[in-house]
Design an enzyme around this catalytic site. Structure first.
Site, PDB file in Angstrom:
ATOM      1  N   PRO A 128     -36.174  -4.368  49.310  1.00  0.00           N
ATOM      2  CA  PRO A 128     -35.305  -4.151  48.142  1.00  0.00           C
ATOM      3  C   PRO A 128     -35.770  -2.998  47.254  1.00  0.00           C
ATOM      4  O   PRO A 128     -34.967  -2.318  46.640  1.00  0.00           O
ATOM      5  CB  PRO A 128     -35.378  -5.481  47.395  1.00  0.00           C
ATOM      6  CG  PRO A 128     -35.773  -6.489  48.407  1.00  0.00           C
ATOM      7  CD  PRO A 128     -36.672  -5.755  49.368  1.00  0.00           C
ATOM      8  N   SER A 130     -38.389   0.425  47.157  1.00  0.00           N
ATOM      9  CA  SER A 130     -39.277   1.305  47.913  1.00  0.00           C
ATOM     10  C   SER A 130     -39.310   2.681  47.272  1.00  0.00           C
ATOM     11  O   SER A 130     -38.368   3.096  46.579  1.00  0.00           O
ATOM     12  CB  SER A 130     -38.833   1.406  49.375  1.00  0.00           C
ATOM     13  OG  SER A 130     -37.486   1.855  49.463  1.00  0.00           O
ATOM     14  N   GLU A 143     -40.485  -7.458  45.437  1.00  0.00           N
ATOM     15  CA  GLU A 143     -40.621  -7.899  44.047  1.00  0.00           C
ATOM     16  C   GLU A 143     -40.449  -6.729  43.088  1.00  0.00           C
ATOM     17  O   GLU A 143     -41.097  -5.704  43.231  1.00  0.00           O
ATOM     18  CB  GLU A 143     -42.005  -8.524  43.860  1.00  0.00           C
ATOM     19  CG  GLU A 143     -42.288  -9.030  42.461  1.00  0.00           C
ATOM     20  CD  GLU A 143     -43.680  -9.638  42.351  1.00  0.00           C
ATOM     21  OE1 GLU A 143     -43.966 -10.312  41.360  1.00  0.00           O
ATOM     22  OE2 GLU A 143     -44.496  -9.424  43.274  1.00  0.00           O
ATOM     23  N   LYS A 160     -45.301 -15.723  43.079  1.00  0.00           N
ATOM     24  CA  LYS A 160     -46.629 -16.267  43.355  1.00  0.00           C
ATOM     25  C   LYS A 160     -46.464 -17.548  44.156  1.00  0.00           C
ATOM     26  O   LYS A 160     -45.907 -18.533  43.668  1.00  0.00           O
ATOM     27  CB  LYS A 160     -47.386 -16.562  42.058  1.00  0.00           C
ATOM     28  CG  LYS A 160     -48.000 -15.341  41.411  1.00  0.00           C
ATOM     29  CD  LYS A 160     -49.080 -14.734  42.276  1.00  0.00           C
ATOM     30  CE  LYS A 160     -49.651 -13.465  41.639  1.00  0.00           C
ATOM     31  NZ  LYS A 160     -50.603 -12.808  42.544  1.00  0.00           N
TER      32      LYS A 160
END
Length: 233
Positions: A128, A130, A143, A160
């Site tokens: 998602p 980069s 994330e 987490k």
């Protein structure tokens, strides 16, 4: 694009932010250098993707490698030996018992072997989020750390807690795990405190929900939370 100082990056961010103009920036972890792009969709060779939107090489799409390149997308990690890691782990554990800290993220640099270029790795990634900085690095993640929407709501969604999705009863196992629960609670509390430095009405919108993430080797389950606050004018 040229590298510059983090102070110059911050000045440019504040200037463009006041003008409501788009930009792309980066600062290294040691706060020694950074970059700032005034036109993120220009021909500059800073490529990035945010959930499918961004700036990629002309004609480049997610997973857009030539067939021969795609066939050789092999990344071989060269991790430390178990004995070497055990020594670091035991040092960390002793520090926790002494009370030096209450949460430690023990991570190591891991050399890899790969016959793709950094640009090819960027194109092969379907993450998602980069980013590719020519000649320096490529990074990708499921994330995102912080987002600010048009209404002034700032949010952070820490991940987490990870488990192989193929494990029978994986979701219940990860949510019931005491260690994972304690670690997640600590990180959520840290980020909630961080948001209070800049925002009002900080709250945990969603707590410990499970997301499925596809990696190059397997599918995993990640435990996330959604922490939000309201920014002033």
């Amino acid at each position: 694009m040229t590298l510059t100082s983090p102070d110059r990056v911050r000045e440019s961010m504040n200037c463009f932010g006041r003008k409501r103009r788009q930009f792309v920036f980066g600062v290294d972890f040691e706060l020694k250098s950074g970059f700032f792009s005034e036109d993120p969709h220009s021909g500059e060779e800073i490529y990035f993707s945010v959930k499918g939107r961004g700036h990629r090489p002309k004609g480049g799409q997610s997973g857009g490698l030539a067939p021969k390149a795609a066939e050789r997308t092999k990344i071989l990690p060269k991790p430390e030996s178990l004995e070497s890691y055990r020594r670091k782990f035991e040092t960390t554990a002793r520090g926790l018992v002494r009370g030096d800290s209450y949460l430690v993220n023990l991570t190591l640099q891991t050399p890899i072997e790969c016959d793709l270029s950094l640009e090819e790795i960027f194109l092969a990634s379907d993450a998602p989020y980069s980013l590719y900085l020519p000649g320096r690095f490529v990074c990708f993640s499921p994330e995102r750390f912080v987002a600010v929407d048009g209404n002034g709501t700032i949010s952070t969604c820490p991940m987490k807690g990870t488990i192989n999705a193929a494990v029978p009863g994986a979701e219940k196992i990860i949510l019931d795990d005491f260690k994972e629960s304690a670690e997640h609670a600590t990180v959520v509390d840290l980020l909630r405190n961080d948001l209070t430095m800049s925002a009002l009405k900080v709250r945990v919108e969603r707590y410990r929900y499970v997301e499925r993430v596809k990696t190059s080797e397997r599918e995993i389950l990640q435990v996330s939370s959604d922490v939000r606050g309201e920014l002033g004018p």
